[in-house]
Design a protein around this motif. Structure first.
Motif, PDB file in Angstrom:
ATOM      1  N   ARG A   5      -5.080  20.097  -9.425  1.00 56.37           N
ATOM      2  CA  ARG A   5      -4.436  19.162 -10.354  1.00 56.37           C
ATOM      3  C   ARG A   5      -5.389  18.004 -10.623  1.00 56.37           C
ATOM      4  O   ARG A   5      -6.121  17.569  -9.745  1.00 56.37           O
ATOM      5  N   SER A   6      -5.375  17.478 -11.821  1.00 53.54           N
ATOM      6  CA  SER A   6      -6.290  16.385 -12.158  1.00 53.54           C
ATOM      7  C   SER A   6      -5.655  15.044 -11.784  1.00 53.54           C
ATOM      8  O   SER A   6      -4.426  14.882 -11.881  1.00 53.54           O
ATOM      9  N   PRO A   7      -6.489  14.077 -11.379  1.00 55.73           N
ATOM     10  CA  PRO A   7      -5.967  12.740 -11.086  1.00 55.73           C
ATOM     11  C   PRO A   7      -5.247  12.122 -12.286  1.00 55.73           C
ATOM     12  O   PRO A   7      -4.236  11.434 -12.120  1.00 55.73           O
ATOM     13  N   ASP A   8      -5.728  12.388 -13.502  1.00 60.19           N
ATOM     14  CA  ASP A   8      -5.087  11.852 -14.700  1.00 60.19           C
ATOM     15  C   ASP A   8      -3.668  12.405 -14.855  1.00 60.19           C
ATOM     16  O   ASP A   8      -2.734  11.661 -15.170  1.00 60.19           O
ATOM     17  N   HIS A   9      -3.511  13.692 -14.633  1.00 61.61           N
ATOM     18  CA  HIS A   9      -2.192  14.320 -14.739  1.00 61.61           C
ATOM     19  C   HIS A   9      -1.270  13.778 -13.654  1.00 61.61           C
ATOM     20  O   HIS A   9      -0.098  13.472 -13.916  1.00 61.61           O
ATOM     21  N   LEU A  10      -1.764  13.661 -12.448  1.00 62.48           N
ATOM     22  CA  LEU A  10      -0.951  13.135 -11.350  1.00 62.48           C
ATOM     23  C   LEU A  10      -0.548  11.686 -11.602  1.00 62.48           C
ATOM     24  O   LEU A  10       0.569  11.282 -11.273  1.00 62.48           O
ATOM     25  N   ALA A  11      -1.440  10.919 -12.192  1.00 62.83           N
ATOM     26  CA  ALA A  11      -1.138   9.515 -12.492  1.00 62.83           C
ATOM     27  C   ALA A  11      -0.006   9.410 -13.517  1.00 62.83           C
ATOM     28  O   ALA A  11       0.821   8.499 -13.431  1.00 62.83           O
ATOM     29  N   ARG A  12       0.021  10.323 -14.463  1.00 63.02           N
ATOM     30  CA  ARG A  12       1.105  10.308 -15.452  1.00 63.02           C
ATOM     31  C   ARG A  12       2.428  10.734 -14.813  1.00 63.02           C
ATOM     32  O   ARG A  12       3.487  10.224 -15.150  1.00 63.02           O
ATOM     33  N   GLU A  13       2.347  11.670 -13.868  1.00 62.34           N
ATOM     34  CA  GLU A  13       3.556  12.204 -13.234  1.00 62.34           C
ATOM     35  C   GLU A  13       4.089  11.280 -12.134  1.00 62.34           C
ATOM     36  O   GLU A  13       5.294  11.139 -11.965  1.00 62.34           O
ATOM     37  N   PHE A  14       3.178  10.661 -11.398  1.00 56.67           N
ATOM     38  CA  PHE A  14       3.560   9.785 -10.288  1.00 56.67           C
ATOM     39  C   PHE A  14       3.091   8.364 -10.601  1.00 56.67           C
ATOM     40  O   PHE A  14       2.501   8.103 -11.624  1.00 56.67           O
ATOM     41  N   GLU A  15       3.308   7.453  -9.702  1.00 59.74           N
ATOM     42  CA  GLU A  15       3.035   6.035  -9.969  1.00 59.74           C
ATOM     43  C   GLU A  15       1.576   5.589  -9.850  1.00 59.74           C
ATOM     44  O   GLU A  15       1.140   4.777 -10.659  1.00 59.74           O
ATOM     45  N   PRO A  16       0.797   6.040  -8.884  1.00 61.89           N
ATOM     46  CA  PRO A  16      -0.558   5.460  -8.736  1.00 61.89           C
ATOM     47  C   PRO A  16      -1.459   5.773  -9.922  1.00 61.89           C
ATOM     48  O   PRO A  16      -1.262   6.762 -10.627  1.00 61.89           O
ATOM     49  N   SER A  17      -2.454   4.904 -10.111  1.00 62.95           N
ATOM     50  CA  SER A  17      -3.386   5.131 -11.213  1.00 62.95           C
ATOM     51  C   SER A  17      -4.322   6.295 -10.883  1.00 62.95           C
ATOM     52  O   SER A  17      -4.509   6.652  -9.717  1.00 62.95           O
TER      53      SER A  17
ATOM     54  N   ARG B  54       0.832  -1.198   0.000  1.00 58.98           N
ATOM     55  CA  ARG B  54       0.000   0.000   0.000  1.00 58.98           C
ATOM     56  C   ARG B  54       0.867   1.248   0.000  1.00 58.98           C
ATOM     57  O   ARG B  54       1.974   1.243   0.510  1.00 58.98           O
ATOM     58  N   TYR B  55       0.317   2.319  -0.554  1.00 60.46           N
ATOM     59  CA  TYR B  55       1.015   3.602  -0.486  1.00 60.46           C
ATOM     60  C   TYR B  55       0.873   4.133   0.935  1.00 60.46           C
ATOM     61  O   TYR B  55      -0.183   3.995   1.552  1.00 60.46           O
ATOM     62  N   PRO B  56       1.904   4.778   1.460  1.00 64.35           N
ATOM     63  CA  PRO B  56       1.819   5.329   2.818  1.00 64.35           C
ATOM     64  C   PRO B  56       0.708   6.379   2.915  1.00 64.35           C
ATOM     65  O   PRO B  56       0.396   7.073   1.941  1.00 64.35           O
ATOM     66  N   ALA B  57       0.128   6.498   4.092  1.00 66.10           N
ATOM     67  CA  ALA B  57      -0.981   7.441   4.309  1.00 66.10           C
ATOM     68  C   ALA B  57      -0.569   8.871   3.965  1.00 66.10           C
ATOM     69  O   ALA B  57      -1.353   9.626   3.369  1.00 66.10           O
ATOM     70  N   GLU B  58       0.640   9.255   4.309  1.00 65.41           N
ATOM     71  CA  GLU B  58       1.107  10.612   4.026  1.00 65.41           C
ATOM     72  C   GLU B  58       1.175  10.868   2.516  1.00 65.41           C
ATOM     73  O   GLU B  58       0.791  11.930   2.035  1.00 65.41           O
ATOM     74  N   TYR B  59       1.617   9.879   1.763  1.00 70.76           N
ATOM     75  CA  TYR B  59       1.685   9.997   0.309  1.00 70.76           C
ATOM     76  C   TYR B  59       0.286  10.169  -0.272  1.00 70.76           C
ATOM     77  O   TYR B  59       0.053  11.023  -1.124  1.00 70.76           O
ATOM     78  N   ARG B  60      -0.658   9.350   0.201  1.00 79.59           N
ATOM     79  CA  ARG B  60      -2.049   9.452  -0.286  1.00 79.59           C
ATOM     80  C   ARG B  60      -2.633  10.821   0.059  1.00 79.59           C
ATOM     81  O   ARG B  60      -3.323  11.433  -0.759  1.00 79.59           O
ATOM     82  N   ARG B  61      -2.338  11.305   1.293  1.00 81.03           N
ATOM     83  CA  ARG B  61      -2.853  12.616   1.701  1.00 81.03           C
ATOM     84  C   ARG B  61      -2.302  13.713   0.799  1.00 81.03           C
ATOM     85  O   ARG B  61      -3.024  14.636   0.399  1.00 81.03           O
ATOM     86  N   GLN B  62      -1.023  13.613   0.429  1.00 79.13           N
ATOM     87  CA  GLN B  62      -0.424  14.611  -0.466  1.00 79.13           C
ATOM     88  C   GLN B  62      -1.098  14.591  -1.842  1.00 79.13           C
ATOM     89  O   GLN B  62      -1.338  15.645  -2.439  1.00 79.13           O
ATOM     90  N   MET B  63      -1.402  13.402  -2.352  1.00 76.84           N
ATOM     91  CA  MET B  63      -2.090  13.299  -3.645  1.00 76.84           C
ATOM     92  C   MET B  63      -3.476  13.943  -3.556  1.00 76.84           C
ATOM     93  O   MET B  63      -3.902  14.664  -4.462  1.00 76.84           O
ATOM     94  N   VAL B  64      -4.178  13.689  -2.439  1.00 84.04           N
ATOM     95  CA  VAL B  64      -5.505  14.295  -2.232  1.00 84.04           C
ATOM     96  C   VAL B  64      -5.377  15.811  -2.205  1.00 84.04           C
ATOM     97  O   VAL B  64      -6.168  16.526  -2.850  1.00 84.04           O
TER      98      VAL B  64
END
Length: 102
Positions: free
Chosen positions: A24-36, A7-17
């Protein structure tokens, strides 16, 4: 089913949120970082439920309580089954000793 990766660490998920909430769009973040993109959307939705912004599902605290209660029910059922088998065994032993002593 086993997870394919940890699992991704809670802090990492919070930063994505936080990044999604900042525009920022989830699609753009997915291209830039690893999670879908779907994973990021799921994290945002769960964060919204936990913070009371949405009411269309369980909060993390409710899910943890449900998981704990299911574990407890499973343990109690196992204990009950053990006690039932022990009771049946003792009843058979008592009947055997009672019959042969008469």
């Amino acid at each position: 089913m086993a997870r394919s990766r940890p699992r991704y660490p809670a802090e990492y998920r919070r930063q994505m949120v936080d990044l999604v909430r900042s525009g920022r769009s989830p699609d753009h973040l997915a291209r830039e970082f690893e999670p879908s993109a779907q994973s990021i959307r799921n994290w945002v939705g769960q964060a919204d439920r936990d913070e009371g912004r949405r009411s269309d599902g369980s909060t993390t605290a409710e899910r943890e309580e449900l998981r704990r209660l299911r574990r407890e029910v499973r343990r109690l059922r196992e204990e009950r089954e053990i006690l039932a088998k022990a009771t049946a065994w003792f009843a058979r032993e008592t009947d055997r000793k009672g019959s042969s002593g008469s």
